[in-house]
Scaffold this active site. Structure first.
Site, PDB file in Angstrom:
ATOM      1  N   TYR A   1     -10.686  15.006  -4.185  1.00 36.68           N
ATOM      2  CA  TYR A   1      -9.766  14.567  -5.252  1.00 36.68           C
ATOM      3  C   TYR A   1      -8.960  15.768  -5.756  1.00 36.68           C
ATOM      4  O   TYR A   1      -7.731  15.696  -5.866  1.00 36.68           O
ATOM      5  CB  TYR A   1     -10.577  13.936  -6.383  1.00 36.68           C
ATOM      6  CG  TYR A   1      -9.739  13.377  -7.514  1.00 36.68           C
ATOM      7  CD1 TYR A   1      -8.908  12.272  -7.300  1.00 36.68           C
ATOM      8  CD2 TYR A   1      -9.770  13.933  -8.785  1.00 36.68           C
ATOM      9  CE1 TYR A   1      -8.138  11.745  -8.335  1.00 36.68           C
ATOM     10  CE2 TYR A   1      -9.006  13.415  -9.817  1.00 36.68           C
ATOM     11  CZ  TYR A   1      -8.194  12.321  -9.582  1.00 36.68           C
ATOM     12  OH  TYR A   1      -7.429  11.803 -10.618  1.00 36.68           O
ATOM     13  N   SER A   2      -9.654  16.880  -6.049  1.00 33.53           N
ATOM     14  CA  SER A   2      -8.963  18.076  -6.547  1.00 33.53           C
ATOM     15  C   SER A   2      -7.919  18.545  -5.547  1.00 33.53           C
ATOM     16  O   SER A   2      -6.799  18.904  -5.925  1.00 33.53           O
ATOM     17  CB  SER A   2      -9.959  19.221  -6.777  1.00 33.53           C
ATOM     18  OG  SER A   2     -10.739  18.954  -7.897  1.00 33.53           O
TER      19      SER A   2
ATOM     20  N   SER B   1      -3.634  15.432 -12.015  1.00 33.16           N
ATOM     21  CA  SER B   1      -4.912  15.347 -12.739  1.00 33.16           C
ATOM     22  C   SER B   1      -5.309  16.750 -13.192  1.00 33.16           C
ATOM     23  O   SER B   1      -4.876  17.754 -12.605  1.00 33.16           O
ATOM     24  CB  SER B   1      -5.984  14.801 -11.799  1.00 33.16           C
ATOM     25  OG  SER B   1      -7.262  14.994 -12.348  1.00 33.16           O
TER      26      SER B   1
ATOM     27  N   ASP C   1       0.865  -1.181   0.000  1.00 31.62           N
ATOM     28  CA  ASP C   1       0.000   0.000   0.000  1.00 31.62           C
ATOM     29  C   ASP C   1       0.909   1.242   0.000  1.00 31.62           C
ATOM     30  O   ASP C   1       1.661   1.457   0.953  1.00 31.62           O
ATOM     31  CB  ASP C   1      -0.876  -0.050   1.266  1.00 31.62           C
ATOM     32  CG  ASP C   1      -1.843   1.112   1.356  1.00 31.62           C
ATOM     33  OD1 ASP C   1      -1.670   2.099   0.620  1.00 31.62           O
ATOM     34  OD2 ASP C   1      -2.774   1.028   2.187  1.00 31.62           O
TER      35      ASP C   1
END
Ligand code: NAP
Length: 278
Positions: A159-160, A146, A66
């Protein structure tokens, strides 16, 4: 014959078992004769990749752990050194996309998990691996962020934030190591991979069609990443949606978030239903 600075080099790729990471592994081995050390958790998927590598499978080795746990990176770095392996390039690609939702709906566990996997994994990997990479005369790091790092939309808060944190960290480290370490940042737009599995259950056919329409083909995204790396590009934005978000943010600032979120709301896609219902 050596064509490119990372031909025949040893490259570590996180998130090697699926999507963009898997594509990068295959291209590095098949077209650049690299030795690749893949990192992921799912051994079944890694074994499927090894089968796909066919006669080139000896060029691939893997570790299952992980990436969001600091001690795993410390152990990995110690193991690499103990075995006298000299990696040249690190590609931090492993990541997750939480379900599109309102910030208030996420549990603290959801938020911590996204930050740990998408951001802290790269903090740990770079802290542990930079001293080792610097012993190579072709050292490099590529961080996969991203387009969400360029423009925040309703429903992508966590996420951002995780990807914007990675973008900022990368920019600073690049300057600190300029001349000694190539550091690239990739901001892909939507790409056809398994990353949308968290959205399942809410993706109606309309949502899936819309996602497909704006998403890049995974192989094309992988080609773009490898070409950008070859040219040692610093900031790479790939995909039509990512370019629109990048250019839009430069021209219209925060209004892009407002307009895009309004369009998503009007689209009435199931995918974003939890974001726009009270
Ligand atoms: N696809 C898109 O639309 C898109 C757009 C922009 C950015 N990105 C970014 O591109 C990167 C690759 O995404 P993808 O689309 O290729 O997704 P994917 O197909 O879901 O692959 C994600 C990879 O990350 C690995 N991973 C996830 N959590 C991990 C953990 N805790 N420890 C170790 N490995 C872990 C997975 O391996 P295991 O399951 O085997 O652990 C898998 O190999 C991500 O950072 C993502 O945020 C993707």
């Amino acid at each position: 014959m050596i064509k490119c600075w990372f031909d025949y080099k040893t490259v570590i790729v996180t998130g090697a078992s699926s999507g963009i990471g898997k594509g990068i592994v295959k291209k590095l081995i098949q077209e650049h004769c690299c030795n690749v050390i893949g990192i992921a958790r799912n051994e079944t998927k890694i074994k499927a990749l090894i089968e796909e590598l066919g006669s080139n499978k000896a060029k691939f080795s893997y570790y299952l752990f992980d990436v969001s746990k600091r001690e795993n990176w410390e152990n990995f770095a110690a193991e690499i050194e103990k075995n006298n392996i000299q990696p040249d390039v690190l590609i931090n690609n492993a990541g997750i996309l939480p379900k599109f939702d309102k910030f208030a709906h996420y549990s603290m566990e959801d938020i911590e998990s996204a930050m740990n996997i998408n951001f802290y994994s790269c903090v740990y990997s770079m802290r542990c691996m930079i001293p080792i990479l610097l012993k190579s005369d072709s050292a490099g790091i590529v961080n996969i962020a991203s387009s969400a790092a360029l423009c925040s939309l309703a429903g992508t808060s966590v996420y951002s934030a995780s990807k914007a944190a990675l973008k900022s960290l990368t920019g600073s480290i690049r300057e600190e190591y300029r001349g000694r370490l190539y550091i690239g940042l990739v901001c892909p737009g939507f790409t056809k991979t398994d990353i949308f599995h968290n959205q399942k259950g809410t993706v109606d056919s309309k949502g899936e069609k819309a996602l497909n329409l704006v998403s890049s083909d995974c192989e094309k995204m992988v080609d773009a990443v490898i070409n950008g790396m070859w040219k040692k590009r610093s900031d790479m934005v790939f995909g039509i949606d990512a370019h629109l978000m990048s250019a839009g943010t430069k021209i219209l600032g925060v209004n892009v978030s407002r307009i895009s979120s309004k369009v998503l709301k009007m689209s009435k896609l199931d995918l974003f239903a939890d974001v726009f219902t009270e």
